[in-house]
Design a protein around this motif. Structure first.
Motif, PDB file in Angstrom:
ATOM      1  N   ASP A 105      14.932 -38.115  11.332  1.00 31.45           N
ATOM      2  CA  ASP A 105      15.582 -38.692  10.150  1.00 31.45           C
ATOM      3  C   ASP A 105      17.005 -38.187   9.983  1.00 31.45           C
ATOM      4  OD1 ASP A 105      13.312 -40.062   9.608  1.00 31.45           O
ATOM      5  OD2 ASP A 105      12.906 -39.097   7.669  1.00 31.45           O
ATOM      6  N   ASP A 106      17.714 -38.910   9.145  1.00 30.65           N
ATOM      7  CA  ASP A 106      19.065 -38.530   8.775  1.00 30.65           C
ATOM      8  C   ASP A 106      19.043 -37.165   8.088  1.00 30.65           C
ATOM      9  OD1 ASP A 106      21.547 -39.567   9.053  1.00 30.65           O
ATOM     10  OD2 ASP A 106      21.705 -40.219   6.974  1.00 30.65           O
ATOM     11  N   THR A 107      20.030 -36.358   8.350  1.00 32.08           N
ATOM     12  CA  THR A 107      20.284 -35.043   7.713  1.00 32.08           C
ATOM     13  C   THR A 107      19.275 -33.938   8.049  1.00 32.08           C
ATOM     14  OG1 THR A 107      19.117 -35.303   5.594  1.00 32.08           O
ATOM     15  CG2 THR A 107      21.348 -36.210   5.719  1.00 32.08           C
ATOM     16  N   VAL A 108      18.402 -34.158   9.028  1.00 30.24           N
ATOM     17  CA  VAL A 108      17.473 -33.073   9.391  1.00 30.24           C
ATOM     18  C   VAL A 108      18.181 -31.981  10.198  1.00 30.24           C
ATOM     19  CG1 VAL A 108      15.385 -34.512   9.350  1.00 30.24           C
ATOM     20  CG2 VAL A 108      16.667 -34.253  11.499  1.00 30.24           C
TER      21      VAL A 108
ATOM     22  N   SER B  96      22.654 -33.286  14.589  1.00 29.67           N
ATOM     23  CA  SER B  96      24.013 -33.041  15.091  1.00 29.67           C
ATOM     24  C   SER B  96      24.312 -31.545  15.101  1.00 29.67           C
ATOM     25  CB  SER B  96      25.043 -33.771  14.235  1.00 29.67           C
ATOM     26  OG  SER B  96      24.824 -35.167  14.315  1.00 29.67           O
ATOM     27  N   ALA B  97      23.878 -30.832  14.059  1.00 33.54           N
ATOM     28  CA  ALA B  97      24.109 -29.387  14.000  1.00 33.54           C
ATOM     29  C   ALA B  97      23.435 -28.694  15.189  1.00 33.54           C
ATOM     30  CB  ALA B  97      23.567 -28.840  12.683  1.00 33.54           C
TER      31      ALA B  97
ATOM     32  N   PRO C 268      28.692 -27.073  12.633  1.00 37.95           N
ATOM     33  CA  PRO C 268      29.530 -27.948  11.790  1.00 37.95           C
ATOM     34  C   PRO C 268      29.250 -27.691  10.314  1.00 37.95           C
ATOM     35  CG  PRO C 268      27.853 -29.220  12.991  1.00 37.95           C
ATOM     36  CD  PRO C 268      27.710 -27.804  13.431  1.00 37.95           C
ATOM     37  N   LYS C 269      30.269 -27.305   9.578  1.00 42.24           N
ATOM     38  CA  LYS C 269      30.075 -26.912   8.173  1.00 42.24           C
ATOM     39  C   LYS C 269      29.879 -28.114   7.260  1.00 42.24           C
ATOM     40  CE  LYS C 269      31.314 -22.290   8.265  1.00 42.24           C
ATOM     41  NZ  LYS C 269      31.949 -22.201   9.593  1.00 42.24           N
TER      42      LYS C 269
ATOM     43  N   TYR D 159      28.783 -32.112   6.585  1.00 45.07           N
ATOM     44  CA  TYR D 159      27.936 -33.159   7.121  1.00 45.07           C
ATOM     45  C   TYR D 159      28.782 -34.362   7.501  1.00 45.07           C
ATOM     46  CZ  TYR D 159      24.683 -37.027   7.216  1.00 45.07           C
ATOM     47  OH  TYR D 159      23.983 -38.141   7.594  1.00 45.07           O
TER      48      TYR D 159
ATOM     49  N   THR E 192      26.647 -39.389  11.566  1.00 48.37           N
ATOM     50  CA  THR E 192      26.748 -39.856  12.943  1.00 48.37           C
ATOM     51  C   THR E 192      26.476 -41.348  12.918  1.00 48.37           C
ATOM     52  OG1 THR E 192      25.657 -37.778  13.470  1.00 48.37           O
ATOM     53  CG2 THR E 192      26.047 -39.286  15.294  1.00 48.37           C
TER      54      THR E 192
ATOM     55  N   ASN F 122      13.493 -27.647  11.826  1.00 46.61           N
ATOM     56  CA  ASN F 122      14.811 -27.053  11.601  1.00 46.61           C
ATOM     57  C   ASN F 122      14.979 -26.574  10.147  1.00 46.61           C
ATOM     58  OD1 ASN F 122      17.471 -26.311  12.352  1.00 46.61           O
ATOM     59  ND2 ASN F 122      18.290 -28.234  11.527  1.00 46.61           N
ATOM     60  N   LYS F 123      15.998 -25.775   9.937  1.00 47.38           N
ATOM     61  CA  LYS F 123      16.398 -25.228   8.628  1.00 47.38           C
ATOM     62  C   LYS F 123      15.422 -24.168   8.117  1.00 47.38           C
ATOM     63  CE  LYS F 123      18.752 -29.532   7.305  1.00 47.38           C
ATOM     64  NZ  LYS F 123      19.239 -30.368   6.220  1.00 47.38           N
TER      65      LYS F 123
ATOM     66  N   LEU G  33      16.211 -21.711   5.139  1.00 53.26           N
ATOM     67  CA  LEU G  33      16.078 -22.039   3.709  1.00 53.26           C
ATOM     68  C   LEU G  33      14.678 -21.650   3.215  1.00 53.26           C
ATOM     69  CD1 LEU G  33      17.795 -25.571   3.716  1.00 53.26           C
ATOM     70  CD2 LEU G  33      18.780 -23.416   2.917  1.00 53.26           C
TER      71      LEU G  33
ATOM     72  N   ALA H 250      19.669 -24.146  12.911  1.00 54.06           N
ATOM     73  CA  ALA H 250      20.977 -24.400  13.535  1.00 54.06           C
ATOM     74  C   ALA H 250      22.023 -23.547  12.824  1.00 54.06           C
ATOM     75  CB  ALA H 250      21.322 -25.877  13.437  1.00 54.06           C
ATOM     76  N   LYS H 251      21.844 -23.379  11.530  1.00 49.46           N
ATOM     77  CA  LYS H 251      22.820 -22.641  10.733  1.00 49.46           C
ATOM     78  C   LYS H 251      22.923 -21.186  11.184  1.00 49.46           C
ATOM     79  CE  LYS H 251      24.290 -21.678   6.058  1.00 49.46           C
ATOM     80  NZ  LYS H 251      23.854 -21.537   4.673  1.00 49.46           N
TER      81      LYS H 251
HETATM   82  N1  LIG Z   1      20.523 -24.483   5.796  1.00 44.83           N
HETATM   83  C1  LIG Z   1      20.622 -25.217   6.907  1.00 44.83           C
HETATM   84  N2  LIG Z   1      21.332 -26.371   6.867  1.00 44.83           N
HETATM   85  C2  LIG Z   1      21.414 -27.100   8.003  1.00 44.83           C
HETATM   86  C3  LIG Z   1      20.807 -26.688   9.229  1.00 44.83           C
HETATM   87  N3  LIG Z   1      21.067 -27.627  10.167  1.00 44.83           N
HETATM   88  C4  LIG Z   1      21.817 -28.570   9.571  1.00 44.83           C
HETATM   89  N4  LIG Z   1      22.036 -28.246   8.264  1.00 44.83           N
HETATM   90  C5  LIG Z   1      22.811 -29.021   7.282  1.00 44.83           C
HETATM   91  O1  LIG Z   1      22.142 -30.242   7.046  1.00 44.83           O
HETATM   92  C6  LIG Z   1      23.072 -31.318   6.888  1.00 44.83           C
HETATM   93  C7  LIG Z   1      22.801 -32.414   7.910  1.00 44.83           C
HETATM   94  O2  LIG Z   1      23.013 -31.908   9.225  1.00 44.83           O
HETATM   95  P1  LIG Z   1      23.357 -32.872  10.443  1.00 44.83           P
HETATM   96  O3  LIG Z   1      23.373 -32.048  11.662  1.00 44.83           O
HETATM   97  O4  LIG Z   1      24.555 -33.679  10.179  1.00 44.83           O
HETATM   98  O5  LIG Z   1      22.062 -33.819  10.401  1.00 44.83           O
HETATM   99  P2  LIG Z   1      21.756 -35.150  11.253  1.00 44.83           P
HETATM  100  O6  LIG Z   1      21.991 -36.312  10.345  1.00 44.83           O
HETATM  101  O7  LIG Z   1      20.307 -35.061  11.614  1.00 44.83           O
HETATM  102  O8  LIG Z   1      22.640 -35.172  12.465  1.00 44.83           O
HETATM  103  C8  LIG Z   1      24.441 -30.689   7.039  1.00 44.83           C
HETATM  104  O9  LIG Z   1      24.951 -30.412   5.746  1.00 44.83           O
HETATM  105  C9  LIG Z   1      24.190 -29.412   7.773  1.00 44.83           C
HETATM  106  O10 LIG Z   1      25.138 -28.417   7.496  1.00 44.83           O
HETATM  107  C10 LIG Z   1      20.059 -25.453   9.232  1.00 44.83           C
HETATM  108  O11 LIG Z   1      19.491 -25.007  10.221  1.00 44.83           O
HETATM  109  N5  LIG Z   1      20.015 -24.769   8.020  1.00 44.83           N
END
Ligand SMILES: Nc1nc2c(ncn2[C@@H]2O[C@H](COP(=O)(O)OP(=O)(O)O)[C@@H](O)[C@H]2O)c(=O)[nH]1
Ligand SMILES: [Mg+2]
Lengths: 137, 185
Positions: free
Chosen positions: B13-16, B19-20, B33-34, B36, B39, B123-124, B127, B154-155
């Protein structure tokens, strides 16, 4: 009929897009059906077989496993340039079995370019590329 | 020397954090990447992995795809010939794990012989306070589909390489299996 595409007759594979030292492209023209060249991932995969001099080719036979679609091109110049398509084929699916595809060429050739555009699995093996025909005197 | 090449899809899904994850892996942990950035298409990144205890290298052609439904037709059309994949969900978002079923179906459609080589990535995990999917739920899903399971952040650059290594290793094993079959025909 005799196979003209043999390394023992000076034929060589001048390009191949996959690399595993254990299964080199020369295995396709060594006259041994037990040895093979293997693709190592992604499609298309391509190779060029070059003859030391122009020959009159009647047919080309390609024997391999997992080939789904292929294209064959001929080059008639001494340099491997200006290729012209001979055919584009889809090959019947046979699980883990050697399939031989015979294609009419009926033309003088110096080079053959063969492109495996897709496979039935991640990897394809080709054990032989054979060309029937006659030498040009 | 054996050089294998694999098309690797990062799905989910989106935002998971697809890309990070891809960026952190690609930069060996130097780039997270700080902000979002949505993509909108497909990004291709190439990275080599040495398969442990072998003379083989796997070059991963990694396609990071946008997860928004609106882009999916375009994205899916680039999925032909998937070799390996990572299926990512966000441990703070249970729906993203549920949707993995749907992503897996699409991946299956695009795989050779419906043969799957991939891993599920939770991921994440940094948190902690917001975590809403426990390890059990994630690993059960993976087990059900015969996939490996990894938890990462990823963070915090935690456990990022492992899932990529695992799929490279699966791909190499499948290559070895194919060679054995080729030798027998
Ligand atoms: N806390 C936390 N935030 C993350 C992590 N990975 C990605 N994010 C945040 O989640 C949001 C979406 O990440 P992105 O890589 O663009 O997601 P994508 O849409 O799946 O490509 C961004 O604000 C990232 O900074 C992680 O491991 N931990
Ligand atoms: Mg993204």
């Amino acid at each position: 009929m005799a196979n003209l595409a043999l390394s023992s007759a000076g034929v060589s594979v001048i390009l191949a897009t996959s690399s595993d030292d254990g299964f080199p492209p020369e295995n396709m023209i060594d006259g041994d059906p037990q040895t093979f060249w293997v693709t190592t991932g992604l499609y298309p995969q391509e190779f060029i077989v070059s003859f030391p001099a122009k020959v009159n080719a009647d047919t080309v036979s390609i024997q391999g496993v997992n080939i789904k679609t292929l294209e064959i091109y001929k080059g008639i110049n001494s340099k491997p340039t200006d290729f012209e398509q001979i055919c584009s084929k889809e090959i019947e699916r046979k699980e883990n079995e050697n399939v031989t595809e015979n294609i009419q060429v009926n033309s003088p050739i110096t080079h053959l370019k063969i492109i495996i555009t897709n496979g039935y699995d991640h990897f394809v093996a080709i054990s032989s590329v054979a060309v029937t025909g006659s030498a040009i005197n | 020397m054996t050089l294998l090449r694999a098309k690797c899809i990062i799905a989910g899904d989106d935002t998971v954090g697809k890309s990070a994850l891809t960026q952190v892996f690609h930069s060996d942990g130097t780039h997270y990447p700080k902000n979002y950035l949505m993509t909108t298409g497909i990004e291709l990144i190439v990275k080599s992995i040495t398969v442990p205890n072998t003379k083989a290298t796997v070059e991963l052609y990694i396609y990071d795809s946008g997860g928004k439904e609106m882009f999916s037709d375009h994205v899916i059309s680039n999925w032909d010939g998937i070799d390996v994949f990572l299926l990512v969900f966000d441990v703070t978002n249970p729906q993203s794990l549920i949707n993995c079923e749907k992503w897996l179906e699409r991946i299956k459609d695009k795989s050779y012989n419906n043969h799957l080589m991939g891993a599920v990535v939770a991921n994440k995990i940094d948190l902690k306070g917001r975590r809403d999917v426990d390890t059990n739920a994630g690993s059960e899903f993976a087990k059900k589909h015969n996939l490996e399971y990894f938890e990462c952040s990823a963070k915090e650059n935690l456990n990022i390489e492992e899932p990529f290594k695992a799929i490279a290793q699966s791909f190499h094993s499948h290559y070895e299996e194919c060679l054995e079959k080729f030798k027998c025909v």
